[in-house]
Design an enzyme around this catalytic site. Structure first.
Site, PDB file in Angstrom:
ATOM      1  N   TRP A   1       5.035  -1.386   6.822  1.00 16.88           N
ATOM      2  CA  TRP A   1       4.063  -2.403   6.416  1.00 16.88           C
ATOM      3  C   TRP A   1       2.787  -2.408   7.257  1.00 16.88           C
ATOM      4  CZ3 TRP A   1       4.407  -7.618   3.847  1.00 16.88           C
ATOM      5  CH2 TRP A   1       5.224  -7.557   2.711  1.00 16.88           C
TER       6      TRP A   1
ATOM      7  N   TYR B   1       6.745   5.461   6.206  1.00 16.90           N
ATOM      8  CA  TYR B   1       6.954   4.199   5.493  1.00 16.90           C
ATOM      9  C   TYR B   1       6.820   3.004   6.436  1.00 16.90           C
ATOM     10  CZ  TYR B   1       8.788   0.460   2.740  1.00 16.90           C
ATOM     11  OH  TYR B   1       8.894  -0.731   2.072  1.00 16.90           O
TER      12      TYR B   1
HETATM   13  N1  LIG Z   1      19.592  -3.980   6.598  1.00 18.54           N
HETATM   14  C1  LIG Z   1      18.428  -4.081   5.949  1.00 18.54           C
HETATM   15  N2  LIG Z   1      17.410  -3.246   6.252  1.00 18.54           N
HETATM   16  C2  LIG Z   1      16.242  -3.344   5.615  1.00 18.54           C
HETATM   17  C3  LIG Z   1      16.032  -4.339   4.607  1.00 18.54           C
HETATM   18  C4  LIG Z   1      17.127  -5.205   4.299  1.00 18.54           C
HETATM   19  O1  LIG Z   1      17.031  -6.089   3.411  1.00 18.54           O
HETATM   20  N3  LIG Z   1      18.295  -5.061   5.001  1.00 18.54           N
HETATM   21  N4  LIG Z   1      14.829  -4.429   3.972  1.00 18.54           N
HETATM   22  C5  LIG Z   1      14.007  -3.226   3.898  1.00 18.54           C
HETATM   23  C6  LIG Z   1      12.645  -3.513   3.447  1.00 18.54           C
HETATM   24  S1  LIG Z   1      12.505  -4.325   1.954  1.00 18.54           S
HETATM   25  C7  LIG Z   1      11.532  -3.124   4.128  1.00 18.54           C
HETATM   26  S2  LIG Z   1       9.991  -3.328   3.386  1.00 18.54           S
HETATM   27  C8  LIG Z   1      11.622  -2.461   5.443  1.00 18.54           C
HETATM   28  C9  LIG Z   1      10.489  -2.866   6.422  1.00 18.54           C
HETATM   29  O2  LIG Z   1      10.339  -1.906   7.401  1.00 18.54           O
HETATM   30  P1  LIG Z   1       8.951  -1.690   8.177  1.00 18.54           P
HETATM   31  O3  LIG Z   1       7.801  -1.966   7.294  1.00 18.54           O
HETATM   32  O4  LIG Z   1       9.019  -0.347   8.818  1.00 18.54           O
HETATM   33  O5  LIG Z   1       9.033  -2.835   9.290  1.00 18.54           O
HETATM   34  P2  LIG Z   1       7.893  -3.470  10.205  1.00 18.54           P
HETATM   35  O6  LIG Z   1       8.610  -4.155  11.324  1.00 18.54           O
HETATM   36  O7  LIG Z   1       6.975  -4.307   9.393  1.00 18.54           O
HETATM   37  O8  LIG Z   1       7.164  -2.191  10.787  1.00 18.54           O
HETATM   38  C10 LIG Z   1       5.783  -2.009  10.791  1.00 18.54           C
HETATM   39  C11 LIG Z   1       5.389  -1.412  12.129  1.00 18.54           C
HETATM   40  O9  LIG Z   1       3.979  -1.145  12.116  1.00 18.54           O
HETATM   41  C12 LIG Z   1       3.431  -1.511  13.367  1.00 18.54           C
HETATM   42  N5  LIG Z   1       1.987  -1.762  13.194  1.00 18.54           N
HETATM   43  C13 LIG Z   1       1.376  -2.909  12.825  1.00 18.54           C
HETATM   44  N6  LIG Z   1       0.044  -2.748  12.779  1.00 18.54           N
HETATM   45  C14 LIG Z   1      -0.202  -1.467  13.133  1.00 18.54           C
HETATM   46  C15 LIG Z   1      -1.393  -0.692  13.265  1.00 18.54           C
HETATM   47  O10 LIG Z   1      -2.500  -1.144  13.015  1.00 18.54           O
HETATM   48  N7  LIG Z   1      -1.248   0.607  13.642  1.00 18.54           N
HETATM   49  C16 LIG Z   1      -0.044   1.164  13.895  1.00 18.54           C
HETATM   50  N8  LIG Z   1      -0.011   2.443  14.261  1.00 18.54           N
HETATM   51  N9  LIG Z   1       1.097   0.457  13.780  1.00 18.54           N
HETATM   52  C17 LIG Z   1       1.023  -0.831  13.394  1.00 18.54           C
HETATM   53  C18 LIG Z   1       4.211  -2.732  13.767  1.00 18.54           C
HETATM   54  O11 LIG Z   1       4.131  -2.953  15.158  1.00 18.54           O
HETATM   55  C19 LIG Z   1       5.613  -2.383  13.286  1.00 18.54           C
HETATM   56  O12 LIG Z   1       6.381  -1.772  14.295  1.00 18.54           O
HETATM   57  O13 LIG Z   1      12.896  -2.752   6.033  1.00 18.54           O
HETATM   58  C20 LIG Z   1      13.979  -2.381   5.176  1.00 18.54           C
HETATM   59  N10 LIG Z   1      15.220  -2.492   5.914  1.00 18.54           N
HETATM   60  N1  LIG Z   2       9.869 -14.260   6.183  1.00 16.66           N
HETATM   61  C1  LIG Z   2       9.922 -13.036   5.639  1.00 16.66           C
HETATM   62  N2  LIG Z   2       9.688 -12.884   4.320  1.00 16.66           N
HETATM   63  C2  LIG Z   2       9.774 -11.631   3.767  1.00 16.66           C
HETATM   64  C3  LIG Z   2      10.030 -10.487   4.550  1.00 16.66           C
HETATM   65  C4  LIG Z   2      10.282 -10.693   5.938  1.00 16.66           C
HETATM   66  O1  LIG Z   2      10.555  -9.744   6.691  1.00 16.66           O
HETATM   67  N3  LIG Z   2      10.223 -11.966   6.441  1.00 16.66           N
HETATM   68  N4  LIG Z   2      10.046  -9.233   3.955  1.00 16.66           N
HETATM   69  C5  LIG Z   2       9.360  -9.069   2.669  1.00 16.66           C
HETATM   70  C6  LIG Z   2       9.768  -7.848   1.982  1.00 16.66           C
HETATM   71  S1  LIG Z   2       9.187  -6.376   2.581  1.00 16.66           S
HETATM   72  C7  LIG Z   2      10.515  -7.836   0.856  1.00 16.66           C
HETATM   73  S2  LIG Z   2      10.838  -6.370   0.043  1.00 16.66           S
HETATM   74  C8  LIG Z   2      11.041  -9.066   0.285  1.00 16.66           C
HETATM   75  C9  LIG Z   2      12.495  -8.891  -0.113  1.00 16.66           C
HETATM   76  O2  LIG Z   2      12.904  -9.918  -0.924  1.00 16.66           O
HETATM   77  P1  LIG Z   2      14.451  -9.996  -1.325  1.00 16.66           P
HETATM   78  O3  LIG Z   2      14.982  -8.667  -1.585  1.00 16.66           O
HETATM   79  O4  LIG Z   2      14.577 -11.005  -2.400  1.00 16.66           O
HETATM   80  O5  LIG Z   2      15.032 -10.543   0.072  1.00 16.66           O
HETATM   81  P2  LIG Z   2      16.390 -10.719   0.835  1.00 16.66           P
HETATM   82  O6  LIG Z   2      16.076 -11.755   1.875  1.00 16.66           O
HETATM   83  O7  LIG Z   2      16.944  -9.431   1.273  1.00 16.66           O
HETATM   84  O8  LIG Z   2      17.408 -11.294  -0.229  1.00 16.66           O
HETATM   85  C10 LIG Z   2      17.264 -12.553  -0.839  1.00 16.66           C
HETATM   86  C11 LIG Z   2      18.636 -13.112  -1.060  1.00 16.66           C
HETATM   87  O9  LIG Z   2      19.357 -12.342  -1.997  1.00 16.66           O
HETATM   88  C12 LIG Z   2      20.729 -12.631  -1.812  1.00 16.66           C
HETATM   89  N5  LIG Z   2      21.527 -11.481  -2.169  1.00 16.66           N
HETATM   90  C13 LIG Z   2      21.679 -10.329  -1.488  1.00 16.66           C
HETATM   91  N6  LIG Z   2      22.539  -9.517  -2.132  1.00 16.66           N
HETATM   92  C14 LIG Z   2      22.934 -10.184  -3.241  1.00 16.66           C
HETATM   93  C15 LIG Z   2      23.818  -9.875  -4.315  1.00 16.66           C
HETATM   94  O10 LIG Z   2      24.432  -8.819  -4.395  1.00 16.66           O
HETATM   95  N7  LIG Z   2      23.926 -10.806  -5.297  1.00 16.66           N
HETATM   96  C16 LIG Z   2      23.272 -11.999  -5.270  1.00 16.66           C
HETATM   97  N8  LIG Z   2      23.423 -12.833  -6.297  1.00 16.66           N
HETATM   98  N9  LIG Z   2      22.450 -12.303  -4.254  1.00 16.66           N
HETATM   99  C17 LIG Z   2      22.281 -11.416  -3.258  1.00 16.66           C
HETATM  100  C18 LIG Z   2      20.912 -12.973  -0.346  1.00 16.66           C
HETATM  101  O11 LIG Z   2      21.612 -14.204  -0.266  1.00 16.66           O
HETATM  102  C19 LIG Z   2      19.508 -13.050   0.173  1.00 16.66           C
HETATM  103  O12 LIG Z   2      19.259 -14.158   1.013  1.00 16.66           O
HETATM  104  O13 LIG Z   2      10.927 -10.126   1.220  1.00 16.66           O
HETATM  105  C20 LIG Z   2       9.611 -10.249   1.747  1.00 16.66           C
HETATM  106  N10 LIG Z   2       9.525 -11.510   2.429  1.00 16.66           N
HETATM  107 MO   LIG Z   3      10.234  -4.664   1.521  1.00 23.58          MO
END
Ligand SMILES: Nc1nc2c(c(=O)[nH]1)N[C@H]1C(S)=C(S)[C@@H](COP(=O)(O)OP(=O)(O)OC[C@H]3O[C@@H](n4cnc5c(=O)[nH]c(N)nc54)[C@H](O)[C@@H]3O)O[C@H]1N2
Ligand SMILES: Nc1nc2c(c(=O)[nH]1)N[C@H]1C(S)=C(S)[C@@H](COP(=O)(O)OP(=O)(O)OC[C@H]3O[C@@H](n4cnc5c(=O)[nH]c(N)nc54)[C@H](O)[C@@H]3O)O[C@H]1N2
Ligand SMILES: [Mo]
Length: 769
Positions: free
Chosen positions: A112, A110
């Site tokens: 991005w 898993y």
């Molecule tokens: N506490 C907490 N944890 C969370 C979340 C949260 O809200 N709270 N959000 C969750 C969500 S929504 C998501 S989507 C995940 C994201 O989790 P990830 O998608 O695993 O996070 P990234 O840091 O984008 O990791 C992508 C990795 O791919 C590598 N990469 C980039 N390009 C290439 C390439 O061409 N080849 C290879 N081999 N590698 C490459 C980058 O260097 C990076 O280390 O985190 C989750 N974790």
């Molecule tokens: N700059 C930047 N943008 C991103 C990403 C990133 O890594 N960096 N990651 C991307 C990815 S993979 C994803 S999946 C999306 C995720 O998008 P979201 O899931 O919407 O992102 P979050 O920033 O985790 O949460 C948004 C807000 O929800 C509120 N929130 C959290 N829990 C609760 C709750 O229980 N109740 C209420 N009412 N509010 C709550 C928090 O205040 C938080 O700031 O973002 C994407 N956008």
């Molecule tokens: Mo995500």
């Protein structure tokens, strides 16, 4: 010397190249609102923490698979040649397949990765492993696992997520936006596959100009931009379902709901109504009941319900709400609340998920299929729900429930990760360290020495996107971008495609894997397929050479506003939903039939495992929001200045309300220890009244930086919230991650500050081999 065109998840751009080095980047000229994250790219490209050469953990190299597994994360690495590394990997893939079968290879991978659709690391890995006979995969996403499980049951498909009403519809027709989790631009900086146009800010400003009222329901005021002048309602985190029930009850008892809509377009309101009124359990879910749970005044709730019924109202719920315990309920109850108001399928009305969660959400667009590499079919059919990885590794053969089925975890012998960072994304990292001690071999391809690379046995240096040609594209962006190679591979890095081609040759399936195409052949091929598919939808794209020479294709914006569920609304008999009843399932017989206590037949309020309303908050009285970071994408680019300049004495900032700060003697700029029973981490204090009292914000993405590398339970020096989060599923239905349900305590850190060592490359390098 020259300029090349390129794209990334954080937007399209051009790069200036001088003497074979990228010296600067400029946003794509047509992007009205580019993000500063882009500026991190040149620095990250040449950072010291790039993986320079293939490396193998010393004990694994000397003792073979499985040797000294407890040392992972803390042991030195030995540099080897590409040939030696690839020979060893091919041998190990053969051994595991022969002795344990393909399901013993975990290739879910898993993450991005990067924006280009051909060099998409995970797809390349899975295509390769499928040629090898298959692997254990991951289904759904960390983003919306609970939502992806529940929505098909209640709405039949993912229209409420992938086909939401467009911003044009909202700007033209909506009078009131009720935004659970807020609606802003922080998260709209990114889009998987890249964004040629960051359009969210433009649309939000039009929403403002149109005079639409916005209610921002979140513990963090700045989830919604100031210019929307939103009303801020800050419930206890994770209490939103109770708030929605209080709104629903008010609609019902004040006769503001729409029985005709519920009758014609929904099924099961009667069962739900018995729960709502308390006929079923003697507890009416009225505004006063909701007030006690949410800590929002009952009159505020009743007033909001009346406004929602009196106006054309769009309810938006961000992804974040379902990344908490019982996250399925938040999405289900959103749909039920909208159904009671009765505006689903009308212009400007109804509901949608993820506005502001991702750039492309609500972007008006012709739905064409983006160029994409196929991973092929997985002969094993083996998978786990995405966030159950530690459970899988710790309990081979263990039984678990998922979406109506009892399933069994496979016995994992090898992990192969390519394009993701579990030591960023997974919860309870101390548990993950233990889980990572179980398999015999862990292989990671990475451009950078992430914590995941440090916990592997074999680390191969992958190129970054700037070191190869590709095509950037997303089904939610109007642009297809040419991504030209800017520079030669840095160090000894190779493209994932080339690494897998080399392995495929050793394993005897190179032709199947490459289809005899070079990089350039593949780009042309993938583009041509997308072009044919667009033509079938009456969208004309130029030929490949014209596209590549120009650098991008722009698909015109549709003139008409898109209204989700409009067809269903117009004629539910001809256009039924794909649910068993053809209607919105307020009560689902299917889900009821699963008999799950944590996800019954209609939406209900269930107390989260950790939250501020529990009677057990003495030791850990603060709710931690580990939301998405403003200055990077997840953990990507954390090593560069855009992210590091926002830190405090090198640590991730933690925002805390003035009252909570004063009570603990904390001031701006202090370093604090944030802790609970699962772990501890250091963060830099920011005192802010944008945070609800009782809540702290510690964004995700600071690279895990253990005081004692490889040791379970050691202090993280850098502010990674996932040493604190809980690793368990939202429910038996969705098994999604629950990072947003975490209680912590925070105190001033008085000791000498340990040095940040996350960005220094491998833990250590041994010179022998
Ligand atoms: N506490 C907490 N944890 C969370 C979340 C949260 O809200 N709270 N959000 C969750 C969500 S929504 C998501 S989507 C995940 C994201 O989790 P990830 O998608 O695993 O996070 P990234 O840091 O984008 O990791 C992508 C990795 O791919 C590598 N990469 C980039 N390009 C290439 C390439 O061409 N080849 C290879 N081999 N590698 C490459 C980058 O260097 C990076 O280390 O985190 C989750 N974790
Ligand atoms: N700059 C930047 N943008 C991103 C990403 C990133 O890594 N960096 N990651 C991307 C990815 S993979 C994803 S999946 C999306 C995720 O998008 P979201 O899931 O919407 O992102 P979050 O920033 O985790 O949460 C948004 C807000 O929800 C509120 N929130 C959290 N829990 C609760 C709750 O229980 N109740 C209420 N009412 N509010 C709550 C928090 O205040 C938080 O700031 O973002 C994407 N956008
Ligand atoms: Mo995500």
């Amino acid at each position: 010397m020259g300029t090349i065109r390129h794209s990334a998840h954080w937007g399209a751009f051009s790069a200036e190249v001088r003497d074979g080095r990228v010296v600067s980047v400029e946003p794509f000229e047509a992007d009205p609102n580019p993000t500063p994250i882009l500026q991190a790219m040149p620095e990250a490209l040449y950072h010291d923490c790039r993986v320079a050469e293939p490396m193998i953990r010393k004990s694994w190299l000397e003792g073979g698979p499985g040797s000294n597994r407890e040392a992972r994360g803390g042991e030195e690495f030995v540099a080897v040649s590409w040939d030696r590394a690839q020979d060893l990997i091919a041998e190990e893939l053969t051994r595991v397949k022969q002795n344990h079968g393909n399901t013993a290879i975990f290739g879910g991978s898993y993450g991005w990765a990067s924006a280009g659709r051909f060099h998409h690391a995970k797809t390349q890995l899975q295509r390769f492993l499928n040629c090898h006979g298959g692997f254990t995969a991951q289904v759904h996403s960390y983003s919306i696992a609970a939502g992806l499980a529940i929505l098909p049951h209640i709405l039949g498909d993912l229209q409420s997520l992938r086909g939401v009403s467009s911003w044009r519809d909202i700007a033209e027709n909506t009078k009131l936006i009720v935004a659970f989790g807020g609606v802003g631009t922080k998260n709209a900086q990114v889009e998987p596959g890249g964004a040629g146009e960051h359009s969210t800010d433009k649309w939000l400003r039009r929403v403002r100009t149109a005079g639409v009222d916005v209610v921002n329901i979140t513990p963090l005021r700045d989830d919604t931009p100031d210019y929307l002048e939103a009303q801020w309602i800050a419930p206890r985190p994770n209490s939103d379902v109770a708030l929605m029930l209080g709104l629903a009850h008010t609609l019902l008892v004040q006769n503001l709901h729409d029985p005709a809509f519920l009758n014609r377009y929904c099924t099961g309101f009667e069962q739900f109504e018995r729960y709502l009124t308390g006929a079923a359990d003697d507890t009416p879910k009225d505004a006063d009941w909701a007030a006690a749970i949410t800590d929002i005044d009952a009159d505020t709730i009743r007033d909001l319900a009346r406004r929602m019924a009196a106006n054309r109202t769009m309810i938006t719920t961000s992804y974040s709400l379902q990344r908490g315990d019982h996250g399925e309920q938040t999405f289900w109850m959103t749909a039920v609340l909208a159904a009671m108001i009765g505006q689903v399928g009308l212009p400007g009305g109804g509901f949608g998920f993820g506005y502001g969660s991702m750039q492309g959400q609500g972007n008006p667009i012709e739905p064409i299929t983006a160029p994409n590499l196929s991973a092929g079919a997985n002969p094993t059919g083996s998978f786990i729900p995405v966030a159950r990885i530690a459970d899988m590794l710790l309990h081979p053969g263990g039984k678990y429930e998922f979406n109506g089925r009892t399933r069994t975890y496979p016995d994992t012998r090898m992990i192969y990760w390519c394009g993701g960072n579990p030591f960023h994304h997974h919860q309870d990292l101390n548990r993950l360290i233990n889980a990572f001690r179980q398999p015999e071999t862990i292989i990671v391809h990475e451009p950078w020495w992430t914590a995941t690379a440090r916990h592997a046995d074999i680390v191969l240096p992958a190129t970054t996107t700037l070191e190869r040609n590709d095509i950037g594209s997303s089904s939610r962006d109007r642009y297809i971008m040419a991504m030209e190679q800017a520079v030669e591979p840095v160090g000894d890095a190779r493209n994932d495609f080339d690494i897998f081609s080399g392995l495929a040759e050793r394993l005897g399936f190179k032709e199947t894997f490459t289809e005899d195409r070079t990089e350039r052949d593949w780009l042309r091929h993938l583009y041509d397929v997308a072009r044919q598919q667009a033509a079938q939808k009456q969208v004309e794209l130029p030929d490949f050479d014209t596209f590549w020479a120009k650098g991008h294709v722009e698909v015109p914006e549709p003139e008409n506003a898109h209204v989700a569920f409009a067809d269903f609304r117009a004629d539910p008999d001809t256009n039924p939903l794909k649910t068993p009843s053809g209607r919105i399932e307020i009560f689902s017989e299917t889900i009821d039939g699963f008999g799950y206590d944590d996800c019954p037949g209609h939406p209900v309020w269930l107390e989260p495992v950790e939250w501020l309303g529990s009677d057990n908050t003495e030791r850990f009285p603060l709710h931690m929001m580990s939301n998405q970071p403003a200055t990077r994408l997840h953990a990507q680019m954390d090593c560069a200045s855009v992210s590091r300049d926002a830190k405090i004495k090198g640590r991730e900032p933690v925002a805390i309300h003035p009252t909570d700060a004063t009570a603990r003697g904390l001031s701006d700029g202090d370093i604090a220890r944030v802790f609970n029973v699962r772990g501890e981490t250091l963060a830099g204090v920011v005192v802010s009244d944008n945070v609800r009292p009782g809540v702290i914000r510690l964004a995700t993405g600071a690279w895990y930086d253990p005081a004692v590398p490889g040791k379970i339970g050691t202090l993280d020096k850098h502010g990674n919230p996932n040493v604190l989060t809980i690793d368990r599923g939202t429910s038996k239905l969705g098994q999604g991650p629950i990072s947003h349900s975490t209680l912590v305590e925070i105190e001033r850190y008085e000791e000498d500050l340990p040095e940040i060592t996350a960005f220094t490359g491998p833990i250590a390098k041994a010179s022998v081999s």
